[in-house]
Design a protein around this motif. Structure first.
Motif, mmCIF file in Angstrom:
data_model
loop_
_atom_site.group_PDB
_atom_site.id
_atom_site.type_symbol
_atom_site.label_atom_id
_atom_site.label_comp_id
_atom_site.label_asym_id
_atom_site.label_seq_id
_atom_site.Cartn_x
_atom_site.Cartn_y
_atom_site.Cartn_z
ATOM 1 N N SER A 163 0.847 -1.185 0.000
ATOM 2 C CA SER A 163 0.000 0.000 0.000
ATOM 3 C C SER A 163 0.883 1.236 0.000
ATOM 4 C CB SER A 163 -0.904 0.027 1.237
ATOM 5 O OG SER A 163 -0.125 0.207 2.423
ATOM 6 N N PRO B 113 -0.178 8.904 -2.091
ATOM 7 C CA PRO B 113 -1.031 7.785 -2.488
ATOM 8 C C PRO B 113 -1.347 7.751 -3.980
ATOM 9 C CG PRO B 113 -1.827 8.760 -0.447
ATOM 10 C CD PRO B 113 -0.750 9.666 -0.952
ATOM 11 N N HIS C 23 -0.443 4.671 -6.471
ATOM 12 C CA HIS C 23 -1.467 3.952 -7.239
ATOM 13 C C HIS C 23 -1.139 3.973 -8.724
ATOM 14 C CE1 HIS C 23 -4.397 2.718 -4.271
ATOM 15 N NE2 HIS C 23 -4.311 3.897 -3.682
ATOM 16 N N ASP D 7 1.245 0.144 -8.003
ATOM 17 C CA ASP D 7 0.272 -0.889 -7.686
ATOM 18 C C ASP D 7 0.340 -2.003 -8.735
ATOM 19 O OD1 ASP D 7 -1.695 -2.271 -6.436
ATOM 20 O OD2 ASP D 7 -3.305 -0.833 -6.819
ATOM 21 N N GLN E 212 4.679 -9.830 -1.149
ATOM 22 C CA GLN E 212 4.215 -9.071 -2.304
ATOM 23 C C GLN E 212 4.736 -9.672 -3.614
ATOM 24 O OE1 GLN E 212 1.514 -7.476 -0.963
ATOM 25 N NE2 GLN E 212 1.964 -6.041 -2.589
#
Length: 286
Positions: A216, A228, A232, A236, A261
């Motif tokens: 995240s 963020p 993303h 991601d 991950q």
């Protein structure tokens, strides 16, 4: 390109980039945070259990040739270097672009990983000749940053013309990396497949060792992403690998803090990448 040809290129990538030692840069606050969340793996490393301690071969590799240019895309001087099989000039050699980990630079592929020696051993064993090319990426996580530092633009608009001028064969190329650079290799595979990274030629294979994949935006290390939205957009990769027909090799040690991950990334890909999870941690020997 046919599947056998892609496999041949991937074999070269794996042999040169993932077959031996590597220094995997991981900033200390992040290392401590990740290790505290996995106390069993941390204890195993302290006890020396399940570790890998490979060494660089002495294969008569030719030392790298370096050059430096003023990068408008990165706003600083950037050094790049390349090494080929012993006795081979640059002209006509296909390129394996190597993306370094955090806190090191273009020299690390050769001074720390010894990739010119692995390349010499690879060719001596009958592998196809190629050139290993490395370039400074800073600690940008290989994507455009809010401060204007843009390593992707540097690769396409500044490094690639220099490779063309030197005579490398860029019709087909491959990318490999470790830690931050492992993430970068998987990012380039996705961006190239989507037509958003188009330096020229066709990306046919990508290899990642201990890729720095974060679960995240909140799990990232300080300074690795601009927030963020930036995470993303660029990081991601587990949710959307998007690598299309690019042949992949993705490997990680089972005691590496990025193992979970990496496993999720491998599970998200179809077909499953070569490589896998085995002994080792986020260490020089792995």
């Amino acid at each position: 390109m046919s599947s056998p040809r892609r496999r041949a290129v991937l074999a070269g990538v794996g042999a040169v980039a993932l077959g031996g030692a590597g220094v995997l840069a991981l900033d200390e606050p992040l290392r401590s945070s990740l290790e505290s969340s996995r106390p069993v793996s941390s204890a195993r490393r302290r006890l020396g259990l399940g570790q890998v301690d490979a060494t660089v071969p002495s294969a008569g590799g030719t030392g790298p040739v370096y050059a430096t240019f003023a990068s408008a895309a990165r706003g600083r001087d950037v050094t790049w270097g390349w090494a080929g099989p012993p006795g081979r000039p640059a002209r006509g050699l296909p390129v394996l672009l190597v993306l370094h980990g955090r806190a090191v630079d273009a020299h690390a592929a050769f001074t720390q990983l010894g990739m010119h020696e692995f390349l010499a051993a690879h060719v001596a064993a009958g592998g196809p000749p190629l050139a290993v090319v490395s370039v400074d990426g800073g600690s940008t996580y290989w994507h455009p940053r809010a401060d204007g530092d843009d390593p992707l633009a540097m690769l396409t608009g500044e490094l690639w013309p220099r490779l063309t001028e030197a005579g490398f064969d860029l019709t087909r190329w491959a990318v490999a990396g470790w830690s931050m650079g492992g993430y970068g290799a998987l990012l380039l595979a996705r961006e190239a497949t989507a037509g958003r990274f188009t330096p020229g030629g066709t990306l046919v294979a990508a290899a990642a060792g201990s890729p720095a994949l974060f679960a995240s935006a909140g799990a990232t290390s300080a300074g690795s992403f601009d927030g963020p939205d930036d995470w993303h957009r660029y990081s991601d990769l587990v949710r959307e690998p998007g690598t299309g027909g690019v042949a992949l090799s993705v490997s990680c040690g089972r005691d590496d803090p990025f193992r979970e991950q990496t496993e999720r990334y491998r599970d998200a890909c179809s077909p499953t990448p070569a490589g896998g999870i085995g002994d080792g941690a986020h260490t020089t020997g792995y």
